[in-house]
Write a protein that holds these residues in place. Structure first.
Motif, PDB file in Angstrom:
ATOM      1  N   GLU A  97       0.824  -1.223   0.000  1.00  0.00           N
ATOM      2  CA  GLU A  97       0.000   0.000   0.000  1.00  0.00           C
ATOM      3  C   GLU A  97       0.848   1.259   0.000  1.00  0.00           C
ATOM      4  O   GLU A  97       0.630   2.190   0.775  1.00  0.00           O
ATOM      5  CB  GLU A  97      -0.949   0.003   1.209  1.00  0.00           C
ATOM      6  CG  GLU A  97      -1.955  -1.115   1.177  1.00  0.00           C
ATOM      7  CD  GLU A  97      -2.955  -1.012   2.318  1.00  0.00           C
ATOM      8  OE1 GLU A  97      -2.538  -0.754   3.457  1.00  0.00           O
ATOM      9  OE2 GLU A  97      -4.138  -1.167   2.039  1.00  0.00           O
TER      10      GLU A  97
ATOM     11  N   ARG B 103      -0.971   0.769 -10.778  1.00  0.00           N
ATOM     12  CA  ARG B 103      -1.936  -0.305 -11.054  1.00  0.00           C
ATOM     13  C   ARG B 103      -2.857   0.087 -12.195  1.00  0.00           C
ATOM     14  O   ARG B 103      -3.137  -0.698 -13.094  1.00  0.00           O
ATOM     15  CB  ARG B 103      -2.772  -0.598  -9.806  1.00  0.00           C
ATOM     16  CG  ARG B 103      -2.097  -1.552  -8.865  1.00  0.00           C
ATOM     17  CD  ARG B 103      -3.066  -2.052  -7.837  1.00  0.00           C
ATOM     18  NE  ARG B 103      -3.798  -0.976  -7.173  1.00  0.00           N
ATOM     19  CZ  ARG B 103      -4.006  -0.901  -5.863  1.00  0.00           C
ATOM     20  NH1 ARG B 103      -3.521  -1.825  -5.084  1.00  0.00           N
ATOM     21  NH2 ARG B 103      -4.687   0.081  -5.334  1.00  0.00           N
TER      22      ARG B 103
ATOM     23  N   LEU C  41      -8.177  -3.458  -7.028  1.00  0.00           N
ATOM     24  CA  LEU C  41      -8.055  -2.027  -6.755  1.00  0.00           C
ATOM     25  C   LEU C  41      -8.971  -1.595  -5.609  1.00  0.00           C
ATOM     26  O   LEU C  41      -8.679  -0.667  -4.875  1.00  0.00           O
ATOM     27  CB  LEU C  41      -8.401  -1.231  -8.021  1.00  0.00           C
ATOM     28  CG  LEU C  41      -7.358  -1.318  -9.122  1.00  0.00           C
ATOM     29  CD1 LEU C  41      -7.982  -0.928 -10.448  1.00  0.00           C
ATOM     30  CD2 LEU C  41      -6.187  -0.402  -8.811  1.00  0.00           C
TER      31      LEU C  41
ATOM     32  N   GLY D 232      -9.586  -3.069  -2.986  1.00  0.00           N
ATOM     33  CA  GLY D 232      -9.161  -3.511  -1.668  1.00  0.00           C
ATOM     34  C   GLY D 232      -9.966  -4.701  -1.201  1.00  0.00           C
ATOM     35  O   GLY D 232      -9.766  -5.224  -0.118  1.00  0.00           O
TER      36      GLY D 232
ATOM     37  N   ARG E 295      -3.602  -5.582   4.326  1.00  0.00           N
ATOM     38  CA  ARG E 295      -2.979  -4.350   3.827  1.00  0.00           C
ATOM     39  C   ARG E 295      -3.117  -3.228   4.843  1.00  0.00           C
ATOM     40  O   ARG E 295      -2.264  -2.376   4.969  1.00  0.00           O
ATOM     41  CB  ARG E 295      -3.649  -3.903   2.525  1.00  0.00           C
ATOM     42  CG  ARG E 295      -3.298  -4.720   1.341  1.00  0.00           C
ATOM     43  CD  ARG E 295      -3.835  -4.065   0.123  1.00  0.00           C
ATOM     44  NE  ARG E 295      -5.184  -3.565   0.377  1.00  0.00           N
ATOM     45  CZ  ARG E 295      -5.765  -2.663  -0.371  1.00  0.00           C
ATOM     46  NH1 ARG E 295      -5.121  -2.148  -1.387  1.00  0.00           N
ATOM     47  NH2 ARG E 295      -6.974  -2.256  -0.119  1.00  0.00           N
ATOM     48  N   SER E 296      -4.250  -3.241   5.549  1.00  0.00           N
ATOM     49  CA  SER E 296      -4.534  -2.119   6.445  1.00  0.00           C
ATOM     50  C   SER E 296      -3.487  -1.998   7.546  1.00  0.00           C
ATOM     51  O   SER E 296      -3.301  -0.939   8.105  1.00  0.00           O
ATOM     52  CB  SER E 296      -5.916  -2.276   7.066  1.00  0.00           C
ATOM     53  OG  SER E 296      -5.945  -3.469   7.798  1.00  0.00           O
TER      54      SER E 296
ATOM     55  N   ARG F 238      -0.747   4.035   6.343  1.00  0.00           N
ATOM     56  CA  ARG F 238      -0.269   5.140   7.166  1.00  0.00           C
ATOM     57  C   ARG F 238      -1.399   5.730   7.991  1.00  0.00           C
ATOM     58  O   ARG F 238      -1.216   6.159   9.115  1.00  0.00           O
ATOM     59  CB  ARG F 238       0.332   6.238   6.279  1.00  0.00           C
ATOM     60  CG  ARG F 238       1.669   5.858   5.697  1.00  0.00           C
ATOM     61  CD  ARG F 238       2.169   6.956   4.783  1.00  0.00           C
ATOM     62  NE  ARG F 238       3.287   6.491   3.973  1.00  0.00           N
ATOM     63  CZ  ARG F 238       4.540   6.526   4.399  1.00  0.00           C
ATOM     64  NH1 ARG F 238       4.838   6.977   5.580  1.00  0.00           N
ATOM     65  NH2 ARG F 238       5.501   6.085   3.616  1.00  0.00           N
TER      66      ARG F 238
ATOM     67  N   LYS G  82      -8.734   1.917   2.622  1.00  0.00           N
ATOM     68  CA  LYS G  82      -8.795   2.931   1.553  1.00  0.00           C
ATOM     69  C   LYS G  82      -9.888   2.549   0.578  1.00  0.00           C
ATOM     70  O   LYS G  82      -9.630   2.025  -0.499  1.00  0.00           O
ATOM     71  CB  LYS G  82      -7.431   3.033   0.865  1.00  0.00           C
ATOM     72  CG  LYS G  82      -6.383   3.606   1.796  1.00  0.00           C
ATOM     73  CD  LYS G  82      -5.207   4.107   1.032  1.00  0.00           C
ATOM     74  CE  LYS G  82      -4.205   3.047   0.772  1.00  0.00           C
ATOM     75  NZ  LYS G  82      -2.993   3.522   0.119  1.00  0.00           N
TER      76      LYS G  82
END
Lengths: 357, 578
Positions: free
Chosen positions: A129, A137, B14, B16, B27-28, B32, B37
């Motif tokens: 990420e 992408r 894309l 998520g 991913r989370s 940041r 997202k």
């Protein structure tokens, strides 16, 4: 079973598989030729050829024999490196392949390299990420969603037609480039101390290799991303993360090696499929490779040429998959140990037994 | 290659939301902000859509690349190098082997024959108008200054040009005539039939070649004048490089001719380079070097032309590309008359088409004018004779059925309603595919169900002499070797003809054709050819659709466009100049 013995046995099995594939492919090709209505000799000599000229040429090419005799003659020639005479170019097929194959191999090599690099970037960045990953992408997926020929023509229009940054056709713009030893202009330029050739060859490679690579790159990247996400949830990665290591280090040092297996499998698959894409790309960029050679040979019913290309691709596919399997074993020691143990019990995981290609 | 599925799958990536990881999105842990997202999907999808549309727009513009941006870079008129392109690698440029299309630009620049068809200038008229040849082209001397034919038609005496040398320096004499004729017979490839009746060549006088035939052939001079006809080859080269194949290996990459150019290099599959021969006996060509690259994609060729990397396009342009070049003030588009003939073959062995009454009614159901208008605008005229236009006076061998789609319905048997015919076309030809599609539509309107499918040329040759499984109809474009009607009908319409794909036999026509060939009088030959043509036309086995020409695109400053009529790709490269 020692490691070296295991690998020797594995490679020998793959060679045996390649031989079986060659026999199978040639048998299928001869069968198809025998049931087809084609008359390649008449097509080769042309409309005005007299029946006696056609008959004489058939004798010359050995096509007057029954098909099974032709098949065994072909296999005999194959053992001696003789793939027959192309009906279209009138040259030995082996000589044609030697002429055209290096161009395709060079294009495929750099396309695969580009696909792997882009795939790694896409996989790692999207799993991690990182900022800007979405743009990468989006660009790659848009490229992969566009038909290859359209991508190639679009690239030509922009980078050749409008910007005049890159060349449009051929492999090199320098007269009398070095003819060896590898057949890769990018490497032969360096080996012959002519760096201009290498730089020029890279210019010619850029557009076609990007056109070929973008689809496989997205496939590799997606698979890698999935594997990385799986790996990230495992305890050893969580531990590395909790130690305060950077995201890059956690991903590339700890998670990546454990996630490469599926991506390598996908790379092998894409490498095989890449040759199909190369046919279209070689056509657009006038890239003098076997894709172009095949595209010209099929409408002419040039059986020896088609058979020669088929054999090369068949054997090439076995080689690529063998390399990928070996790379998987080297990348993941757990897999290697498990495979060796399973081969002993005749239950291999990676298809490393003799009955699989 | 993967296209849409990947896009759809990528949309999930894309967003998520991964199908395989719906329970938790690890991913989370790296985010940041520490939050999911969820806006990524929309942004990514928009990016993907915009980028796809952009790339697609670029691609669709391929055939009409912005002319204004590149017009200024069109090849320089001061250059002494002419850059051309072929869409495919050719057969070896050996005049006794070569029997195809594109490579004629090489063989006819490098080799010369004893006689040739009088060359015709190609004038730019401003509008693209196809003017078919009205009559047969006159046969004039090439390496022969004059010739006589004996009253019995068995002896041809050629007076040869003096002071000619082959590219290897060997003087051109009657010995070369004998050697060249002998080699063509020995190599025994497609064009060998042209010298099959030659029994000997008397070479006692070095500048007089006396050719003896075993029987008179009214088309013999046409054979010699043909672009595929016997060319003069250096006996020294033929002897030194004979090998085991009559020098075929050597002549695949070298030459033995007397022409204005010699073959400087051949890179298989990539390029042919011709250089002007300094000791050429005729007018010196303007261009000292001709590079002919193999560029399979015609779209890429167009880009190269607009960028000035190639100087001219010799053939293969689509209708839209022609329109694009016509509107570009930097280029002229020329319609070059040839004897190319798009034609429909009708299978007499097909159950539904076995009657000549049905076949002729089928010819009436085809609107030839409409096909010409839609597929070859400005590049063809409607065919009205069974032979290519100009081979015979327009009132002979007429094949010009009145368009009447209702005529077919009246003669079709009741079984036609439940029958579907197959209409084939030659796979590599887009215009043949278009012609087949239009014929399919026209026949559907007349009550016939037709499926269209492509065939490779080898498959088509396979049906000649072996009718099992052949299509019912076939739309293919061909051209004769020369302007003698025999060179068309013998190959297309006689039982042993290589292009008699659907095996139609018309014995009366074949008999007339033979009588026309083996005669000494031109008028007698014409009379028999006309009778043969009438018989072939009455059979309904062949429906000529159009008389088509080449289309050449050149910069406006290019002058000296001259060609030989019968076959395409015969622009005389040595005559081109700024």
């Amino acid at each position: 079973m020692s490691g070296s013995f295991f690998f020797i046995k594995f490679i020998l099995r793959r060679i045996a598989a390649a031989v079986v594939i060659v026999l199978g492919l040639t048998a299928v090709l001869f069968f198809l030729q025998s049931i087809s209505h084609s008359n390649p000799v008449h097509a080769m000599l042309g409309a005005g050829a007299t029946p006696s000229a056609i008959a004489a040429e058939k004798v010359k090419l050995g096509l007057d024999h029954p098909v099974f005799v032709q098949y065994f003659n072909y296999l005999y020639g194959l053992i001696h490196g003789n793939l027959g005479m192309s009906y279209r170019t009138r040259r030995p097929v082996a000589s044609d392949l030697a002429t055209y194959l290096p161009a395709t191999l060079e294009l495929a090599f750099y396309s695969l390299l580009l696909a792997v690099v882009l795939g790694l970037l896409l996989g790692v960045l999207s799993a991690g990420e990182f900022r800007g990953t979405g743009v990468l992408r989006a660009i790659l997926i848009a490229g992969a969603s566009t038909p290859q020929f359209l991508l190639a023509i679009g690239g030509l229009l922009i980078f050749y037609g409008k910007l005049n940054l890159l060349p449009a056709t051929g492999r090199i713009g320098i007269a009398n480039p070095p003819s060896g030893p590898t057949g890769f202009y990018t490497i032969d330029g360096i080996l012959n101390g002519n760096f201009g050739v290498t730089i020029d060859a890279f210019k010619y490679l850029l557009l076609p290799s990007f056109s070929v690579a973008i689809g496989p790159a997205v496939s590799i990247g997606r698979v890698l991303r999935g594997s990385l996400i799986e790996a990230i949830s495992l305890y050893f990665v969580k531990t590395a993360n909790s130690k305060g290591l950077s995201r890059v280090r956690v991903l590339t040092v700890h998670a990546l090696r454990n996630s490469l297996g599926p991506a390598l499998s996908m790379t092998g698959l894409q490498a095989g499929l890449m040759f199909a894409g190369v046919v279209v790309i070689e056509d657009v960029f006038a890239w003098p490779g076997i894709g172009y050679y095949t595209a010209q040979s099929i409408p002419s019913g040039d059986f020896p040429a088609i058979a020669g290309v088929t054999l090369v691709l068949g054997v090439g596919y076995v080689i690529i998959n063998t390399i990928v399997d070996l790379a998987q074993l080297f990348a993941d020691p757990r897999l290697r140990h498990l495979e060796m143990a399973n081969v002993k019990t005749k239950k291999p995981l990676l298809g490393l037994s003799a009955n699989q290609g | 290659m993967p296209s849409k599925p990947i896009l759809f799958q990528a949309a999930f990536t894309l967003s998520g939301i991964d199908n395989d990881n719906q329970k938790e999105n690890p991913r989370s842990r790296f985010s940041r902000s520490g939050s999911y997202k969820t806006g990524g999907y929309k942004r990514g999808a928009i990016f993907a859509a915009v980028a796809s549309i952009f790339l697609a727009a670029c691609g669709s513009a391929a055939s009409s690349a912005s002319s204004s941006a590149v017009a200024a870079t069109v090849g320089s008129p001061t250059s002494k190098t002419l850059n051309l392109a072929f869409t495919a690698d050719t057969q070896p440029p050996d005049p006794d082997v070569f029997y195809a299309g594109q490579g004629l630009a090489i063989t006819n620049s490098v080799y010369e024959g004893l006689v040739q068809y009088q060359q015709v200038p190609v004038n730019y008229t401003g509008d693209l108008t196809f003017t078919p040849p009205a009559t047969r082209a006159k046969i004039v001397g090439d390496l022969a200054t004059s010739w006589t034919v004996s009253p019995n038609g068995l002896t041809y005496t050629f007076n040869l040009v003096k002071g000619v040398t082959f590219h290897d320096g060997t003087p051109f004499t009657s010995t070369a005539v004998a050697a060249s004729f002998a080699r063509r017979k020995a190599v025994n490839q497609g064009p060998a039939y042209m010298v099959s009746d030659v029994t000997s060549v008397n070479t006692s006088n070095p500048y007089v070649a006396v050719v003896h035939l075993k029987q008179p052939e009214s088309a013999f001079l046409d054979y010699l004048a043909s672009a595929y006809g016997p060319k003069m080859e250096s006996p020294t080269v033929l002897s030194q490089h004979a090998g085991k194949d009559n020098a075929q290996t050597w002549l695949a990459t070298h030459d033995a001719g007397t022409g204005p150019y010699y073959i400087s290099s051949v890179t298989p599959g990539q390029e042919y380079v011709l250089k002007s021969y300094p000791k050429y006996w005729g007018a010196k060509p303007y261009y000292t070097t001709i590079n002919i690259k193999i560029i399979p994609s015609i779209s890429t060729q167009e880009l190269e032309l607009r960028s000035g990397k190639i100087t001219m396009l010799l053939h293969g342009l689509s209708t839209s590309a022609i329109a694009s070049f016509r509107s570009d003030p930097s280029f002229h588009v020329y319609a070059v008359p040839t004897l190319e003939t798009p034609m429909l073959w009708v299978n007499p062995n097909s159950k539904l088409l076995s009657s000549s009454v049905v076949r002729n009614a089928l010819a009436q159901a085809i609107n030839r004018a409409e096909i010409v208008k839609f597929i070859y605008p400005g590049r063809a005229s409607v065919a009205k004779q069974i032979y290519p236009v100009g081979e015979l006076p327009s009132n002979l061998a007429v094949d010009n059925p009145t368009y009447n789609p209702k005529a077919l319905a009246k003669v079709l048997p009741s079984s036609a309603a439940s029958t579907t015919l197959t209409l084939g076309y030659d796979a590599p030809s887009p215009s043949d595919a278009q012609m087949a599609a239009l014929i399919q539509t026209q026949l559907a309107a007349a009550g016939l169900h037709v499926n269209v499918r492509s065939y490779t040329s080898t498959a088509l040759y396979g049906y000649a002499g072996n009718p099992a499984g052949a299509p019912d109809l076939l739309a293919v474009t061909n051209w004769p070797d020369a302007q003698a009607p025999d060179t068309w009908a013998r190959i297309v319409m006689t039982p042993t003809g290589g292009l008699n794909y659907l095996n139609c036999s018309v014995p009366t026509g074949t008999s007339y054709l033979n009588q026309g060939l083996y005669t000494t009088s031109a008028s007698t030959a014409q009379s028999f050819d006309a009778k043969a043509g009438a018989a072939f036309a009455a059979s309904g086995c062949w429906d000529p659709i159009a008389n088509r020409g080449d289309t050449v695109v050149a910069p406006t400053w290019m002058k000296g466009l001259v060609h030989q009529v019968p076959v395409p790709r015969t622009l005389v490269l040595a005559d081109l100049h700024p």
